[in-house]
Design a protein around this motif. Structure first.
Motif, short mmCIF file in Angstrom:
data_model
loop_
_atom_site.label_atom_id
_atom_site.label_comp_id
_atom_site.label_asym_id
_atom_site.label_seq_id
_atom_site.Cartn_x
_atom_site.Cartn_y
_atom_site.Cartn_z
N ASN A 34 1.24 -1.17 -0.11
CA ASN A 34 -0.15 0.08 -0.07
C ASN A 34 0.80 1.21 -0.05
O ASN A 34 1.78 1.25 0.92
CB ASN A 34 -1.02 0.08 1.34
CG ASN A 34 -1.96 0.99 1.28
OD1 ASN A 34 -2.05 1.72 0.15
ND2 ASN A 34 -2.75 1.14 2.10
N ALA A 35 0.76 2.03 -0.97
CA ALA A 35 1.37 3.53 -1.11
C ALA A 35 1.40 4.16 0.19
O ALA A 35 2.25 4.77 1.06
CB ALA A 35 0.94 4.44 -2.04
N GLU A 36 0.03 4.35 1.02
CA GLU A 36 0.12 4.76 2.12
C GLU A 36 -1.49 4.62 2.64
O GLU A 36 -2.38 4.64 1.99
CB GLU A 36 0.09 6.45 2.06
CG GLU A 36 0.28 7.12 3.32
CD GLU A 36 0.76 8.66 3.17
OE1 GLU A 36 0.25 9.35 4.08
OE2 GLU A 36 1.66 8.54 2.51
N GLY A 37 -1.62 4.40 4.03
CA GLY A 37 -2.92 3.96 4.61
C GLY A 37 -3.03 2.99 5.33
O GLY A 37 -2.19 2.14 5.32
N ALA A 78 1.53 13.72 -4.14
CA ALA A 78 0.35 13.15 -3.67
C ALA A 78 0.65 12.68 -2.17
O ALA A 78 0.70 11.59 -1.45
CB ALA A 78 -0.25 11.93 -4.31
N TRP A 79 1.14 13.64 -1.31
CA TRP A 79 1.53 13.35 0.01
C TRP A 79 0.20 13.13 0.89
O TRP A 79 0.35 12.42 1.88
CB TRP A 79 2.11 14.75 0.80
CG TRP A 79 3.31 15.03 0.06
CD1 TRP A 79 4.50 14.30 0.05
CD2 TRP A 79 3.67 16.31 -0.63
NE1 TRP A 79 5.32 14.96 -0.76
CE2 TRP A 79 5.10 16.21 -1.22
CE3 TRP A 79 3.03 17.42 -1.08
CZ2 TRP A 79 5.55 17.28 -1.98
CZ3 TRP A 79 3.58 18.30 -1.42
CH2 TRP A 79 4.75 18.41 -2.04
N PHE A 80 -0.98 13.56 0.73
CA PHE A 80 -2.01 13.17 1.61
C PHE A 80 -3.13 12.33 1.07
O PHE A 80 -4.08 12.27 1.48
CB PHE A 80 -2.96 14.89 1.88
CG PHE A 80 -1.76 15.73 2.34
CD1 PHE A 80 -1.41 15.54 3.75
CD2 PHE A 80 -1.20 17.04 1.70
CE1 PHE A 80 -0.62 16.58 4.39
CE2 PHE A 80 -0.49 17.78 2.15
CZ PHE A 80 -0.22 17.72 3.67
N VAL A 81 -2.65 11.68 0.02
CA VAL A 81 -3.80 10.88 -0.51
C VAL A 81 -3.28 9.24 0.03
O VAL A 81 -2.16 8.80 0.17
CB VAL A 81 -3.46 10.45 -1.89
CG1 VAL A 81 -4.18 9.27 -2.64
CG2 VAL A 81 -3.55 11.74 -2.74
N LYS A 82 -4.09 8.50 0.48
CA LYS A 82 -4.22 7.14 1.36
C LYS A 82 -5.28 6.58 0.53
O LYS A 82 -6.18 6.73 0.26
CB LYS A 82 -4.41 7.44 2.73
CG LYS A 82 -3.41 8.24 3.10
CD LYS A 82 -3.73 8.27 5.14
CE LYS A 82 -2.67 9.24 5.60
NZ LYS A 82 -2.48 9.01 7.10
#
Length: 185
Positions: free
Chosen positions: A70-73, A140-144
């Motif tokens: 996962n990229a982030e989240g 895209a720092w704030f994309v989760k």
């Protein structure tokens, strides 16, 4: 004066109960429903939510091993067998969202997010579920993307995510988790 104290006490008690429900990551559908409602409501007010993907894979003859990149989240992986019943589909829920505002830039960043989910059969009758979330946008720092996986017979689990909590429930194999920030349970 006495009524005001009672109201304040009731509000405090209600706040503590809501905080406890949000903190619960449990396996019960009610806890998951409350958690989803509060999280999605918060993200709806403070950010932008992308297209939710609800995927279902047919039941496997053996255990399902899970690999998540996962990229982030947050990532939640649960074994869901009830009363020894190891049959049923494997479900995956992907919910992309932003935590840093709304608008055209947030929509563009959500649209740039790519996902892939594949169930790969193995010679021993087990299957490997691979879920990958990625973005090519360096801003895209704030994309989760929140990932929820439910399978009747959970085997090995391997999760890699940035800035995300990881919850693994009722697995029957090894666990490898890598996250740069967040609780691991």
């Amino acid at each position: 004066m006495r009524v005001t104290r009672l109201n304040a006490s009731l509000c405090t008690l209600l706040g503590l109960c809501l905080a406890a429900l949000v903190a619960c990551e449990g396996n019960s559908p009610m806890e998951r429903g409350v958690d989803r409602f509060l999280r999605e409501g918060g993200h709806g007010l403070l950010g932008q939510t992308g297209q939710v993907q609800n995927l279902s894979f047919p039941e496997a003859d053996g255990p399902v091993h899970v690999v998540v990149r996962n990229a982030e989240g947050d990532v939640r992986v649960r074994g869901t067998h009830k009363n020894g019943d190891d049959k049923g589909p494997t479900t995956v829920r992907l919910r992309p969202h932003t935590t840093g505002g709304a608008g055209a830039a947030a929509v563009r960043q959500l649209d740039a997010m790519k996902w892939d989910a594949q169930m790969k059969p193995q010679p021993d009758g087990s299957r490997i579920l691979e879920v990958t979330i990625a973005t090519d946008d360096p801003t895209a720092w704030f994309v989760k993307c929140e990932i929820e996986i439910d399978t009747p017979r959970l085997g090995r689990v391997n999760v890699t995510t940035d800035h995300g909590r990881v919850l693994i429930v009722d697995n029957h194999g090894g666990v490898h988790v890598k996250t740069t920030g967040g609780d691991v349970r």
